[in-house]
Design a protein around this motif. Structure first.
Motif, PDB file in Angstrom:
ATOM      1  N   TYR A 412      15.786  11.138 -90.769  1.00 30.01           N
ATOM      2  CA  TYR A 412      16.349  11.322 -92.109  1.00 30.01           C
ATOM      3  C   TYR A 412      17.713  10.642 -92.212  1.00 30.01           C
ATOM      4  O   TYR A 412      18.361  10.333 -91.205  1.00 30.01           O
ATOM      5  N   THR A 413      18.116  10.432 -93.452  1.00 28.24           N
ATOM      6  CA  THR A 413      19.447   9.913 -93.727  1.00 28.24           C
ATOM      7  C   THR A 413      20.154  10.866 -94.676  1.00 28.24           C
ATOM      8  O   THR A 413      19.539  11.432 -95.582  1.00 28.24           O
ATOM      9  N   SER A 414      21.436  11.070 -94.450  1.00 28.34           N
ATOM     10  CA  SER A 414      22.224  11.930 -95.338  1.00 28.34           C
ATOM     11  C   SER A 414      22.989  11.106 -96.364  1.00 28.34           C
ATOM     12  O   SER A 414      23.590  11.663 -97.286  1.00 28.34           O
ATOM     13  N   ASP A 415      22.947   9.773 -96.204  1.00 27.31           N
ATOM     14  CA  ASP A 415      23.615   8.878 -97.160  1.00 27.31           C
ATOM     15  C   ASP A 415      22.992   7.496 -97.008  1.00 27.31           C
ATOM     16  O   ASP A 415      23.396   6.712 -96.147  1.00 27.31           O
ATOM     17  N   ALA A 416      22.008   7.214 -97.850  1.00 24.94           N
ATOM     18  CA  ALA A 416      21.235   5.976 -97.696  1.00 24.94           C
ATOM     19  C   ALA A 416      22.093   4.736 -97.876  1.00 24.94           C
ATOM     20  O   ALA A 416      21.837   3.693 -97.254  1.00 24.94           O
ATOM     21  N   ARG A 417      23.115   4.795 -98.700  1.00 23.21           N
ATOM     22  CA  ARG A 417      23.972   3.620 -98.920  1.00 23.21           C
ATOM     23  C   ARG A 417      24.880   3.384 -97.720  1.00 23.21           C
ATOM     24  O   ARG A 417      24.988   2.264 -97.209  1.00 23.21           O
ATOM     25  N   VAL A 433      12.390   6.787 -93.973  1.00 16.59           N
ATOM     26  CA  VAL A 433      13.051   8.022 -93.537  1.00 16.59           C
ATOM     27  C   VAL A 433      13.246   8.942 -94.737  1.00 16.59           C
ATOM     28  O   VAL A 433      13.245   8.511 -95.888  1.00 16.59           O
ATOM     29  N   LEU A 434      13.423  10.233 -94.447  1.00 18.07           N
ATOM     30  CA  LEU A 434      13.621  11.215 -95.506  1.00 18.07           C
ATOM     31  C   LEU A 434      15.053  11.172 -96.023  1.00 18.07           C
ATOM     32  O   LEU A 434      15.998  10.964 -95.258  1.00 18.07           O
ATOM     33  N   LEU A 435      15.199  11.392 -97.321  1.00 14.94           N
ATOM     34  CA  LEU A 435      16.523  11.460 -97.936  1.00 14.94           C
ATOM     35  C   LEU A 435      16.944  12.925 -98.016  1.00 14.94           C
ATOM     36  O   LEU A 435      16.414  13.698 -98.815  1.00 14.94           O
ATOM     37  N   LEU A 436      17.883  13.303 -97.187  1.00 14.31           N
ATOM     38  CA  LEU A 436      18.411  14.670 -97.177  1.00 14.31           C
ATOM     39  C   LEU A 436      19.919  14.589 -97.379  1.00 14.31           C
ATOM     40  O   LEU A 436      20.699  14.648 -96.426  1.00 14.31           O
ATOM     41  N   ASP A 437      20.310  14.422 -98.627  1.00 16.02           N
ATOM     42  CA  ASP A 437      21.703  14.097 -98.927  1.00 16.02           C
ATOM     43  C   ASP A 437      22.443  15.167 -99.720  1.00 16.02           C
ATOM     44  O   ASP A 437      23.491  14.899-100.302  1.00 16.02           O
ATOM     45  N   SER A 438      21.906  16.406 -99.745  1.00 13.47           N
ATOM     46  CA  SER A 438      22.602  17.515-100.398  1.00 13.47           C
ATOM     47  C   SER A 438      23.323  18.371 -99.361  1.00 13.47           C
ATOM     48  O   SER A 438      22.922  18.416 -98.202  1.00 13.47           O
ATOM     49  N   LEU A 439      24.369  19.069 -99.803  1.00 11.08           N
ATOM     50  CA  LEU A 439      25.096  19.938 -98.882  1.00 11.08           C
ATOM     51  C   LEU A 439      24.181  20.999 -98.282  1.00 11.08           C
ATOM     52  O   LEU A 439      24.311  21.356 -97.114  1.00 11.08           O
ATOM     53  N   ILE A 440      23.252  21.474 -99.087  1.00  9.49           N
ATOM     54  CA  ILE A 440      22.359  22.538 -98.624  1.00  9.49           C
ATOM     55  C   ILE A 440      21.428  22.061 -97.517  1.00  9.49           C
ATOM     56  O   ILE A 440      20.929  22.850 -96.719  1.00  9.49           O
ATOM     57  N   ASP A 441      21.220  20.732 -97.421  1.00 14.21           N
ATOM     58  CA  ASP A 441      20.295  20.205 -96.423  1.00 14.21           C
ATOM     59  C   ASP A 441      20.772  20.429 -95.002  1.00 14.21           C
ATOM     60  O   ASP A 441      19.966  20.536 -94.079  1.00 14.21           O
ATOM     61  N   THR A 442      22.076  20.499 -94.792  1.00 16.16           N
ATOM     62  CA  THR A 442      22.598  20.773 -93.452  1.00 16.16           C
ATOM     63  C   THR A 442      22.048  22.092 -92.925  1.00 16.16           C
ATOM     64  O   THR A 442      21.653  22.214 -91.763  1.00 16.16           O
ATOM     65  N   HIS A 443      22.003  23.100 -93.798  1.00 13.27           N
ATOM     66  CA  HIS A 443      21.461  24.413 -93.424  1.00 13.27           C
ATOM     67  C   HIS A 443      19.935  24.388 -93.416  1.00 13.27           C
ATOM     68  O   HIS A 443      19.301  24.992 -92.548  1.00 13.27           O
ATOM     69  N   THR A 455       9.260  20.803 -84.041  1.00 11.28           N
ATOM     70  CA  THR A 455       9.754  19.792 -84.990  1.00 11.28           C
ATOM     71  C   THR A 455      11.252  19.633 -84.810  1.00 11.28           C
ATOM     72  O   THR A 455      11.990  20.619 -84.772  1.00 11.28           O
ATOM     73  N   ALA A 456      11.695  18.396 -84.696  1.00  7.38           N
ATOM     74  CA  ALA A 456      13.124  18.114 -84.532  1.00  7.38           C
ATOM     75  C   ALA A 456      13.556  17.066 -85.546  1.00  7.38           C
ATOM     76  O   ALA A 456      12.996  15.968 -85.602  1.00  7.38           O
ATOM     77  N   PHE A 457      14.533  17.420 -86.371  1.00 14.54           N
ATOM     78  CA  PHE A 457      15.099  16.464 -87.323  1.00 14.54           C
ATOM     79  C   PHE A 457      16.164  15.638 -86.616  1.00 14.54           C
ATOM     80  O   PHE A 457      16.979  16.168 -85.858  1.00 14.54           O
ATOM     81  N   GLN A 458      16.146  14.342 -86.876  1.00  5.34           N
ATOM     82  CA  GLN A 458      17.120  13.454 -86.252  1.00  5.34           C
ATOM     83  C   GLN A 458      17.658  12.470 -87.287  1.00  5.34           C
ATOM     84  O   GLN A 458      16.888  11.719 -87.884  1.00  5.34           O
ATOM     85  N   ARG A 459      18.963  12.533 -87.505  1.00  2.67           N
ATOM     86  CA  ARG A 459      19.549  11.573 -88.430  1.00  2.67           C
ATOM     87  C   ARG A 459      19.473  10.190 -87.801  1.00  2.67           C
ATOM     88  O   ARG A 459      19.570  10.049 -86.574  1.00  2.67           O
ATOM     89  N   ILE A 460      19.302   9.198 -88.644  1.00  2.50           N
ATOM     90  CA  ILE A 460      18.984   7.862 -88.127  1.00  2.50           C
ATOM     91  C   ILE A 460      20.103   7.243 -87.312  1.00  2.50           C
ATOM     92  O   ILE A 460      19.863   6.274 -86.580  1.00  2.50           O
ATOM     93  N   ASP A 461      21.319   7.802 -87.378  1.00  3.11           N
ATOM     94  CA  ASP A 461      22.412   7.250 -86.562  1.00  3.11           C
ATOM     95  C   ASP A 461      22.659   8.094 -85.314  1.00  3.11           C
ATOM     96  O   ASP A 461      23.698   7.973 -84.671  1.00  3.11           O
TER      97      ASP A 461
END
Length: 616
Positions: A412-417, A433-443, A455-461
């Motif tokens: 996933y990405t938290s900021d596609a730009r 990748v999934l777009l998870l860019d809201s504050l609530i997504d962290t939780h 299942t393990a979420f991994q930010r692309i960086d």
């Protein structure tokens, strides 16, 4: 020795009761109008009911409550053309505090017809008049034949006067002699505002100085089958003027095992800052009670807007009592279930519409899932995610689509730009990748990991996966002159120029021969470490300053600049090689955080130097 024991009864000083009621019965003095108008509507409803059962043979007049304001006399009069009272009824219901005529009437003339339901039950509402009045008069005439009109007067103590009156018509006038500190209520506009707020949807015309002040029509009591979209939208605009149109709505209509009506609207949520923007107005038999019901229903429901009307939520009751009331709990559970049913039905039967609304409603759904396990169990199959490729996929479909390459990882990405280089790298390998860019997504990410084992979420960086790297041995060839591999030479050069000062212990340099040659370097941040930092910032109520501590610079040996650095180092032009190394690092870092003024100045200056070295 025998035990000394005494019995007695608690003494109540009656002259102290009314001052206590005046101060503590209600938290807002405005409530007096709600209570007295509700009593007036009850009186009108009772007369209509008696006419229906044949106990009143006279003509039932057009239902109306009139409020008259007389500034010179400093009085407010609330008049109705309802059932009226006899002398004995005044003694029974007015002079005995908390003895409700409504309760007794309901027991005697119980009806299943919602239109004939009585509002009041507790017998305390009348005394709210003393919050604003120093004296109250009642002039009333009963519907019963040959009954004398009656006048009752009391100045807010235990003494009262009751005498014969001259009123000709059936009904009641309540005359409030307004106290000096409450003269603000001797204003037409103020009283009309209060009627709009508390009594706007009562099914009786309410006039203020001969002008109708209420809407009268309560949309939520009508059957959904007779209503059109235009009706719901027009009603929403009345409730919440100057707001964007709602996305869709749910009409509630339950008679058993409790009574519940209402309309809940799903508003557009433009940003995370609006997550608690919603407003649900609580009514009891069309009388407004509160616009803050966060203590009555689950927190995530307060994101919605609309109205809830339940006769199982009485007016005169503490919020702490409501929280523990089993009826309120059942109402809350029912509303939650109806919302989940509506959303899952839309997901199954109106997929395009559901996907269109997802960007607006996903914060509400995620918030609800984390706060209510039953809601999550109903919604888990309908939780979707927007991808960088523009698709909307469930978690299971996404994992199935890419399992041969990323196994159980969810990228996933938290900021596609800001993370565009990482997105492009994965896109070059046909992975969205999934777009998870809201504050609530962290939780929400951690919530999903806890509820989806394996299942393990991994930010692309967070890391560079094997499928993004070319496996060849060219970089392992040893230079006979230096006895080092190509990678050793490049790594030593980067560490020499970068691992100084505060970066000495924070930076790790790693070399990879990536399948894409478009990016020269990338910053990797540990998934768990970054999450901890973000959660700490949220818990402390701080906006993350995105300060980077321990991190890894991945140098892409497939990029042409890496060969140039080796050539310059071999020629002894270390200063030029160092400028390129720092530029690669800054180009990678600028995707992670904003530069300070000093850092940005240095970056621009170095960019200009490098451009000047380009042969023309």
């Amino acid at each position: 020795m025998s035990e000394h024991q005494e019995k007695g009864s608690i003494s109540v000083q009656t002259e102290n009761i009314l001052p206590i009621i005046k101060k503590w019965l209600y938290s807002e003095h405005d409530i007096f109008l709600r209570e007295l108008v509700s009593n007036a509507v009850d009186a009108i409803t009772k007369l209509a009911r008696l006419s229906d059962v044949g106990e009143y043979k006279g003509e039932v007049p057009e239902a109306k409550v009139s409020i008259s304001i007389n500034k010179p006399k400093k009085t407010i009069t609330i008049s109705d053309n309802g059932i009226g009272m006899t002398r004995e009824e005044i003694k029974k219901y007015i002079t005995q505090i908390a003895f409700s005529s409504a309760e007794e009437f309901i027991k005697k003339y119980k009806s299943g017809d919602e239109k004939s339901q009585i509002i009041g039950h507790f017998g305390l509402g009348f005394y709210s008049a003393y919050m604003v009045a120093e004296k109250v008069e009642i002039i009333t005439r009963s519907y019963l034949e040959n009954e004398q009109a009656v006048i009752w007067e009391c100045e807010g103590n235990v003494d009262y006067v009751i005498k014969d009156g001259k009123r000709e018509q059936t009904g009641t006038d309540i005359i409030l002699h307004i106290s000096k500190e409450s003269e603000e209520y001797l204003d037409d506009f103020r009283i009309k505002q209060l009627v709009k707020k508390y009594c706007n949807f009562l099914p009786v015309v309410i006039e203020v100085n001969n002008t109708q002040a209420n809407e009268k029509e309560a949309l939520w009591v009508k059957q959904p089958s007779v209503l059109k979209d235009e009706d719901y939208l027009a009603f929403y605009e009345k409730l919440f003027p100057f707001q964007d149109k709602p996305l869709f709505w749910i009409h509630l209509n339950v008679d058993f095992p409790f009574h519940l009506q209402g309309i809940l609207y799903f508003p557009k949520i433009r940003s995370d800052a609006e997550l608690r923007k919603g407003e649900i107005k609580l009514f009891c038999r069309q009388v407004f009670v509160s616009d803050n019901i966060s203590d009555i229903i689950p927190p995530f429901l307060t994101l919605l807007q609309g109205v809830i009307d339940s006769t199982d939520i009485p007016l005169n009751i503490s919020r702490s009592y409501l929280q523990g009331d089993p009826r309120v709990k059942k109402i809350s559970e029912h509303i939650t279930r109806k919302i989940a049913d509506k959303l899952t039905s839309m997901f199954k039967n109106e997929k395009d519409t559901y996907q269109k609304y997802w960007d607006d409603i996903h914060p509400f759904i995620k918030f609800g899932c984390m706060h209510d396990h039953d809601f999550y169990e109903k919604m888990k199959e309908a939780i979707i995610f927007r991808t960088t490729g523009g698709e909307y996929l469930t978690l299971d479909i996404y994992k199935e689509k890419y399992k041969s390459r990323i196994k159980d990882k969810v990228m996933y990405t938290s900021d596609a730009r800001a993370q565009a280089a990482y997105v492009d790298l994965l896109k070059s390998q046909q992975i969205d990748v999934l777009l998870l860019d809201s504050l609530i997504d962290t939780h929400f990410i951690q919530f999903l990991e806890m509820n989806n084992k394996g299942t393990a979420f991994q930010r692309i960086d967070a890391d560079i996966d094997e499928f993004l790297v070319n496996k060849d041995d060219k970089a392992k060839i040893i230079d006979p002159a230096s006895n080092k591999t190509k990678d050793d030479t490049v790594k030593a050069c980067f560490e020499e120029f970068l691992k100084t000062g505060e970066l000495k212990d924070k930076l790790t340099v790693r070399l990879e021969n990536l399948k894409s040659s478009t990016v020269s370097g990338m910053i990797l941040l540990s998934e768990q470490t970054r999450r901890m930092q973000e959660m700490t910032s949220l818990m402390q109520g701080k906006v993350s300053d995105k300060k980077i501590d321990d991190h890894t610079l991945v140098v892409n040996t497939a990029h042409s600049l890496i060969g140039k650095i080796i050539d310059l180092s071999g020629k002894g032009e270390k200063e030029k090689a160092g400028r390129i190394v720092r530029q690669i690092y800054d180009l990678a870092m600028i995707q992670q955080r904003q530069f300070s003024g000093e850092e940005l100045t240095a970056f621009i200056s170095r960019s200009n130097e490098l451009m000047n070295e380009i042969p023309v």
